[in-house]
Design a protein around this motif. Structure first.
Motif, mmCIF file in Angstrom:
data_model
loop_
_atom_site.group_PDB
_atom_site.id
_atom_site.type_symbol
_atom_site.label_atom_id
_atom_site.label_comp_id
_atom_site.label_asym_id
_atom_site.label_seq_id
_atom_site.Cartn_x
_atom_site.Cartn_y
_atom_site.Cartn_z
ATOM 1 N N ASN A 234 0.808 -1.223 0.000
ATOM 2 C CA ASN A 234 0.000 0.000 0.000
ATOM 3 C C ASN A 234 0.838 1.269 0.000
ATOM 4 O OD1 ASN A 234 -2.616 1.103 -0.197
ATOM 5 N ND2 ASN A 234 -2.609 1.631 1.981
ATOM 6 N N GLN A 235 2.028 1.208 -0.610
ATOM 7 C CA GLN A 235 2.870 2.398 -0.755
ATOM 8 C C GLN A 235 2.552 3.071 -2.084
ATOM 9 O OE1 GLN A 235 6.273 -0.270 -0.376
ATOM 10 N NE2 GLN A 235 7.101 1.099 1.203
ATOM 11 N N LEU A 236 2.251 4.369 -2.021
ATOM 12 C CA LEU A 236 1.901 5.124 -3.222
ATOM 13 C C LEU A 236 3.148 5.320 -4.092
ATOM 14 C CD1 LEU A 236 -0.366 6.675 -4.706
ATOM 15 C CD2 LEU A 236 0.377 8.727 -3.468
ATOM 16 N N VAL A 237 2.993 5.105 -5.391
ATOM 17 C CA VAL A 237 4.111 5.169 -6.327
ATOM 18 C C VAL A 237 3.940 6.373 -7.246
ATOM 19 C CG1 VAL A 237 5.367 3.948 -8.150
ATOM 20 C CG2 VAL A 237 4.294 2.654 -6.282
ATOM 21 N N GLY A 238 5.001 7.169 -7.413
ATOM 22 C CA GLY A 238 4.963 8.306 -8.328
ATOM 23 C C GLY A 238 6.339 8.564 -8.907
ATOM 24 N N TRP A 239 6.398 9.477 -9.855
ATOM 25 C CA TRP A 239 7.689 9.801 -10.454
ATOM 26 C C TRP A 239 8.558 10.577 -9.464
ATOM 27 C CZ3 TRP A 239 11.197 8.342 -13.490
ATOM 28 C CH2 TRP A 239 12.192 9.215 -13.947
ATOM 29 N N ASP A 240 8.015 11.673 -8.930
ATOM 30 C CA ASP A 240 8.781 12.452 -7.956
ATOM 31 C C ASP A 240 7.938 12.783 -6.730
ATOM 32 O OD1 ASP A 240 7.091 14.227 -9.159
ATOM 33 O OD2 ASP A 240 8.643 15.570 -9.922
ATOM 34 N N SER A 241 6.936 11.948 -6.455
ATOM 35 C CA SER A 241 6.089 12.120 -5.273
ATOM 36 C C SER A 241 5.649 10.748 -4.794
ATOM 37 C CB SER A 241 4.869 12.986 -5.611
ATOM 38 O OG SER A 241 4.079 12.350 -6.603
ATOM 39 N N GLY A 242 5.030 10.712 -3.605
ATOM 40 C CA GLY A 242 4.556 9.449 -3.064
ATOM 41 C C GLY A 242 5.587 8.764 -2.181
ATOM 42 N N ASN A 243 5.226 7.582 -1.682
ATOM 43 C CA ASN A 243 6.134 6.814 -0.834
ATOM 44 C C ASN A 243 7.282 6.205 -1.615
ATOM 45 O OD1 ASN A 243 3.008 5.967 0.174
ATOM 46 N ND2 ASN A 243 4.317 6.923 1.700
ATOM 47 N N ILE A 244 6.997 5.805 -2.861
ATOM 48 C CA ILE A 244 8.015 5.241 -3.760
ATOM 49 C C ILE A 244 8.233 6.238 -4.886
ATOM 50 C CG2 ILE A 244 8.649 3.301 -5.236
ATOM 51 C CD1 ILE A 244 8.323 2.455 -2.365
ATOM 52 N N GLN A 245 9.388 6.911 -4.892
ATOM 53 C CA GLN A 245 9.672 7.930 -5.903
ATOM 54 C C GLN A 245 10.644 7.352 -6.934
ATOM 55 O OE1 GLN A 245 10.599 11.805 -4.296
ATOM 56 N NE2 GLN A 245 9.049 11.641 -2.685
ATOM 57 N N LEU A 246 10.134 7.145 -8.128
ATOM 58 C CA LEU A 246 10.903 6.472 -9.163
ATOM 59 C C LEU A 246 12.053 7.320 -9.696
ATOM 60 C CD1 LEU A 246 7.865 4.948 -11.067
ATOM 61 C CD2 LEU A 246 9.462 3.733 -9.580
ATOM 62 N N LYS A 247 11.879 8.627 -9.698
ATOM 63 C CA LYS A 247 12.927 9.493 -10.234
ATOM 64 C C LYS A 247 14.242 9.291 -9.505
ATOM 65 C CE LYS A 247 14.118 14.380 -10.978
ATOM 66 N NZ LYS A 247 13.641 15.786 -10.846
ATOM 67 N N GLY A 248 14.209 9.306 -8.190
ATOM 68 C CA GLY A 248 15.433 9.106 -7.413
ATOM 69 C C GLY A 248 15.957 7.690 -7.517
ATOM 70 N N ALA A 249 15.036 6.717 -7.499
ATOM 71 C CA ALA A 249 15.451 5.316 -7.515
ATOM 72 C C ALA A 249 16.090 4.919 -8.843
ATOM 73 C CB ALA A 249 14.254 4.420 -7.222
ATOM 74 N N LEU A 250 15.666 5.573 -9.925
ATOM 75 C CA LEU A 250 16.161 5.195 -11.255
ATOM 76 C C LEU A 250 17.132 6.221 -11.837
ATOM 77 C CD1 LEU A 250 12.824 3.854 -12.824
ATOM 78 C CD2 LEU A 250 14.535 2.641 -11.454
ATOM 79 N N SER A 251 17.648 7.107 -11.013
ATOM 80 C CA SER A 251 18.565 8.139 -11.521
ATOM 81 C C SER A 251 19.888 7.546 -11.995
ATOM 82 C CB SER A 251 18.815 9.193 -10.438
ATOM 83 O OG SER A 251 19.428 8.596 -9.305
ATOM 84 N N GLU A 252 20.283 6.427 -11.427
ATOM 85 C CA GLU A 252 21.474 5.701 -11.878
ATOM 86 C C GLU A 252 21.146 4.216 -11.867
ATOM 87 O OE1 GLU A 252 26.257 5.357 -10.913
ATOM 88 O OE2 GLU A 252 24.858 5.733 -9.260
ATOM 89 N N ILE A 253 21.335 3.564 -12.995
ATOM 90 C CA ILE A 253 21.064 2.134 -13.063
ATOM 91 C C ILE A 253 22.249 1.433 -13.716
ATOM 92 C CG2 ILE A 253 18.557 2.414 -13.153
ATOM 93 C CD1 ILE A 253 18.675 1.918 -16.142
ATOM 94 N N PHE A 254 22.368 0.145 -13.416
ATOM 95 C CA PHE A 254 23.383 -0.698 -14.035
ATOM 96 C C PHE A 254 22.655 -1.819 -14.761
ATOM 97 C CE2 PHE A 254 25.660 1.556 -10.819
ATOM 98 C CZ PHE A 254 26.925 1.753 -11.356
ATOM 99 N N ILE A 255 22.983 -1.986 -16.012
ATOM 100 C CA ILE A 255 22.146 -2.813 -16.870
ATOM 101 C C ILE A 255 22.982 -3.724 -17.747
ATOM 102 C CG2 ILE A 255 22.075 -1.224 -18.844
ATOM 103 C CD1 ILE A 255 18.980 -1.694 -18.764
ATOM 104 N N GLY A 256 22.428 -4.885 -18.085
ATOM 105 C CA GLY A 256 23.069 -5.764 -19.055
ATOM 106 C C GLY A 256 24.183 -6.611 -18.477
ATOM 107 N N GLY A 257 25.057 -7.077 -19.362
ATOM 108 C CA GLY A 257 26.101 -8.008 -18.977
ATOM 109 C C GLY A 257 27.417 -7.348 -18.589
#
Length: 306
Positions: free
Chosen positions: A165-188
């Motif tokens: 029941n955590q609210l998800v948003g880009w830059d608001s809410g309990n889960i903020q995707l903007k900060g979480a996805l600002s740096e990612i490591f991907i692939g092999g």
């Protein structure tokens, strides 16, 4: 209820290898980032930041969130973020966007390779049959060393919440995707420092009616994209019966975490089906029907089943 959509631009900070298949001892890369690869990187980040990293159930929860209420598209390379290089099957063969024209020009500019071998610690010599070469998308190209970007989209369902029941948003809410996805490591080859992408905040845009150059509808159960006849598809698309096409098909197989029998990360092979590959031209005889954006950025001709 509909969706909110954002156009994202990541800058490559290291070589990017998105596993495709092996040719001899050469590990080939795809020339774009699949939605499945983005899903894996995003799931890992959200679990580390907002969940309990050592509990497999947390990965499962965030992974489900990113298949149902948050969707990531395929991401395509670009030197100019306004001109992403999507593939297209033409009468002259496979081309990559308006910038490079032919596949060979694209490969000569963007694709490099690196040879590696395992070393025996006792003798400091190469381990037998361990030599391999990995292709990668270069983080900088040309004599001017222009940075390489990856352009794609993220979709967030209105009122999206986790199972906790955590609210998800880009830059608001309990889960903020903007900060979480600002740096990612991907692939092999991430253990060698490959796969690092940084989000360029200045280039993030809210979008309401366009997905790359195609019409986008957000007030639907799933985001819908209308690809006109004789235009290239921007992702893998589930095969639609009785339609002519110009392009190719391939089975989509990936690796996932498996808790059963303590198999662990990447030990479970998942076969998603056979799809038209990105760049394929679908030849509609009548008015094209919208394609639904489904989990892992794959598209289907009808509403996705979950």
């Amino acid at each position: 209820m509909g969706w909110k959509s954002y156009r994202l631009v990541y800058q490559a900070k290291s070589p990017i290898h998105i596993g495709w298949h092996t040719l001899g001892y050469i590990k080939l890369t795809r020339y774009y980032i699949t939605g499945k690869a983005m899903w894996g990187a995003a799931t890992a980040n959200l679990t580390r930041i907002y969940g309990k990293e050592n509990e497999p159930g947390e990965y499962k929860m965030f992974g489900k969130l990113l298949k149902t209420k948050v969707l990531l598209s395929y991401f395509y390379p670009a030197v100019d973020p306004d001109i992403p290089l999507l593939p297209e099957f033409t009468n002259n063969g496979l081309e990559y966007g308006k910038y490079t024209k032919s596949k060979f020009k694209f490969e000569s500019r963007f694709i490099k390779s690196y040879g590696q071998t395992a070393v025996l610690p006792d003798s400091n010599t190469a381990e037998d049959e361990s030599l391999h070469e990995s292709e990668f998308i270069a983080p900088c190209v040309g004599e001017e060393q222009s940075p390489v970007y990856f352009v794609g989209y993220i979709f967030i369902k209105d009122g999206a919440r986790t199972e906790a029941n955590q609210l998800v948003g880009w830059d608001s809410g309990n889960i903020q995707l903007k900060g979480a996805l600002s740096e990612i490591f991907i692939g092999g080859d991430r253990k060698y420092g490959w796969g690092r992408l940084l989000l360029d905040d200045r280039k993030v845009k809210v979008v309401r009616d366009k997905f790359f150059d195609y019409l986008l509808e957000l007030d639907t159960d799933r985001p819908e994209i209308t690809v006109p006849s004789k235009k290239p598809i921007p992702a893998h698309v589930a095969i639609i019966n009785n339609l002519k096409f110009k392009g190719d098909i391939e089975p989509v197989v990936s690796r996932e975490f498996a808790a059963e029998n303590k198999m662990g990360f990447g030990r479970k092979l998942v076969h998603s089906g056979v799809f038209w590959v990105p760049g394929t031209i679908i030849l509609f005889e009548y008015k094209p029907k919208p394609l639904s954006l489904c989990e892992y950025g794959i598209m289907e001709s009808t509403a996705c089943k979950h």
